[in-house]
Design an enzyme around this catalytic site. Structure first.
Site, mmCIF file in Angstrom:
data_model
loop_
_atom_site.group_PDB
_atom_site.id
_atom_site.type_symbol
_atom_site.label_atom_id
_atom_site.label_comp_id
_atom_site.label_asym_id
_atom_site.label_seq_id
_atom_site.Cartn_x
_atom_site.Cartn_y
_atom_site.Cartn_z
ATOM 1 N N LYS A 263 -8.812 -0.175 -6.527
ATOM 2 C CA LYS A 263 -8.815 0.452 -5.203
ATOM 3 C C LYS A 263 -10.061 1.309 -5.051
ATOM 4 C CE LYS A 263 -7.173 2.811 -1.466
ATOM 5 N NZ LYS A 263 -6.146 3.836 -1.599
ATOM 6 N N ASP B 210 1.433 3.048 3.348
ATOM 7 C CA ASP B 210 0.760 4.269 2.883
ATOM 8 C C ASP B 210 1.762 5.391 2.631
ATOM 9 O OD1 ASP B 210 -1.476 5.526 1.948
ATOM 10 O OD2 ASP B 210 -2.471 5.729 3.887
ATOM 11 N N HIS C 204 -5.981 -0.149 6.078
ATOM 12 C CA HIS C 204 -6.002 0.632 7.336
ATOM 13 C C HIS C 204 -6.726 -0.130 8.461
ATOM 14 C CE1 HIS C 204 -4.688 3.595 4.508
ATOM 15 N NE2 HIS C 204 -5.889 3.825 4.019
ATOM 16 N N HIS D 76 1.955 5.024 -2.422
ATOM 17 C CA HIS D 76 1.487 5.978 -3.434
ATOM 18 C C HIS D 76 2.684 6.694 -4.045
ATOM 19 C CE1 HIS D 76 -2.665 5.579 -1.978
ATOM 20 N NE2 HIS D 76 -2.153 5.602 -0.762
ATOM 21 N N HIS E 49 -9.969 0.935 1.040
ATOM 22 C CA HIS E 49 -9.611 1.843 2.131
ATOM 23 C C HIS E 49 -10.812 1.931 3.071
ATOM 24 C CE1 HIS E 49 -8.986 6.020 3.811
ATOM 25 N NE2 HIS E 49 -10.304 5.938 3.813
ATOM 26 N N HIS F 190 0.853 -1.196 0.000
ATOM 27 C CA HIS F 190 0.000 0.000 0.000
ATOM 28 C C HIS F 190 0.884 1.240 0.000
ATOM 29 C CE1 HIS F 190 -3.902 2.126 1.376
ATOM 30 N NE2 HIS F 190 -3.025 3.057 1.012
HETATM 31 ZN ZN LIG Z 1 -3.247 5.066 1.003
#
Ligand SMILES: [Zn+2]
Length: 408
Positions: free
Chosen positions: A186, A319, A247, A63, A227, A61
């Site tokens: 996602k 993340d 999460h 970005h 998410h 996970h």
């Molecule tokens: Zn994220």
């Protein structure tokens, strides 16, 4: 060229540590991994001696956004061409930190995956979602703009509009991500921390929308990653058939049981919560995000501990989203040990479990097993007794991806 790695200990990814281990590969796949005693002779091999050999790690996970602050609005005020240049350096940082695979869940990852595959950028194998589908006003919408501008900003930054309402648009949204090369879909199934106006406790998307997304993704052999912070969002997403829950802040017994029953994995992303609490302030995290992060932080750690206790299957995700933060991905392993995992469980989470977050799109990697891709790293020291070693890229002395040496 044959490579032979001779290690004081071999950590296979899944299973027990092997003392005096050897890993051999001549091309992109491992031909031997096991005890030194049974290893074939390799007279012409390039020999590497190391303390520890283990599989290349998986970031499940992340970005690739090419921004510096902890304010996501920077994405919309940064020229995408510049952001794209920046993420090439982040890709290299991740690879050199021992991460040979990245599941990227919103950002420039789909474009980066092509550049890496072409051999033009040195980086991990990237399995990207394109953008992340959101309902109007949801976590993936841009609340500081009118909706038309928000859609335009997303198209400009990451290639396609991600805001969908109603089952038909939801289905079309999946198709738009597929035309970016998405390997996973996602979605935002609850509010989030780094968005202005939504509440992490409240579910996003209706049952019909969630089911349409899962149906379309499944037909195209993709799994859906959701998410979700709040319980109602988690339960709705799990019931709709998503396969990874991202999460998972407000996980309780009931959610954990539902996840196990439905074969849903947790990607807990503890790193970003710790990061926002420790460094968010000086990196321009907006006031609304500070409040939301502080409210979630304690509960999030407890939720992970509960999931560990219950035996929910997990994969490593941080993340990580910013320039220069990439490379710190391995810090997540020590955080997982803080939440109750053994070091070997954390390593399994970071290696063998990674491919499972891609369902039918999973590559044959994540373990030191003959026949699997030669994604292999060497570590100075013993992470099975000191997991924090994996948080420092300097301890990763060698990195091989698909049998090619990138570090050491
Ligand atoms: Zn994220």
């Amino acid at each position: 060229m044959t490579t032979r790695i001779e290690a004081t200990r071999l950590i296979p990814g899944r299973g027990n540590v092997v003392d005096n281990g050897v890993v051999i590969f001549a091309d992109s796949a491992i031909s031997y991994a096991g005890v030194a005693n049974g290893a074939p002779e390799t007279p012409d091999a390039d020999v590497v001696s190391t303390d520890t050999v283990m599989p290349g790690m998986w970031e499940c996970h992340g970005h690739f956004m090419g921004i510096y602050t902890a304010n996501i609005d920077e994405v919309w005020t940064t020229r995408p061409q510049l952001a794209a240049m920046r993420v090439t350096a982040d890709a290299r940082r991740a690879l050199h930190a021992g991460f040979t695979s990245v599941r990227e869940l919103g950002g420039l990852g789909s474009f980066l995956s092509f550049a890496v595959e072409e051999g033009q950028v040195e980086g991990p194998n990237v399995y990207a979602s394109g953008s992340a589908l959101s309902m109007t006003g949801g976590h993936g919408d841009v609340h500081s703009m009118d909706l038309a501008d928000a859609r335009r900003a997303m198209i400009r930054a990451w290639g396609e509009d991600n805001v969908v309402d109603g089952p038909d648009e939801a289905r079309a949204g999946v198709r738009r991500m597929l035309r970016l090369g998405a390997r996973v879909i996602k979605i935002h199934a609850s509010g989030g921390v780094l968005s202005q106006l939504d509440d992490p406790h409240l579910p996003q998307f209706s049952k019909e929308e969630l089911e349409a997304i899962v149906d379309e993704a499944t037909r195209m052999e993709r799994i859906v990653a959701a998410h979700t912070h709040g319980k109602r969002g988690m339960m709705a997403a799990v019931e709709a058939g998503i396969k990874t829950l991202e999460h998972g802040t407000y996980i309780d017994e009931e959610v954990a049981d539902a996840m196990i029953e439905n074969d849903v994995m947790l990607v807990p992303t503890r790193w970003v919560i710790e990061f926002l609490m420790a460094e968010g302030e000086k990196r321009g995290m907006p006031e609304y995000a500070k409040k939301k992060a502080a409210a979630a932080a304690g509960q999030h750690a407890e939720g992970i501990a509960l999931a560990v206790d219950k035996g929910v299957k997990m994969a490593l995700g941080t993340d990580i989203f910013g320039v220069g933060l990439w490379g710190r991905n391995g810090e997540e392993l020590a955080l997982m040990v803080d939440c109750g995992m053994t070091p070997l469980q954390a390593i399994e989470m970071a290696t063998a479990n990674g491919p499972d977050t891609l369902g039918p799109q999973a590559p044959n990697t994540g373990q030191l097993v003959a026949g699997m891709d030669a994604d292999v790293i060497c570590i100075s020291g013993d992470p099975s007794t000191d997991i924090s070693l994996l948080g420092t890229p300097d301890n990763v002395t060698h990195v091989f991806k698909g049998g090619t040496r990138y570090k050491g």
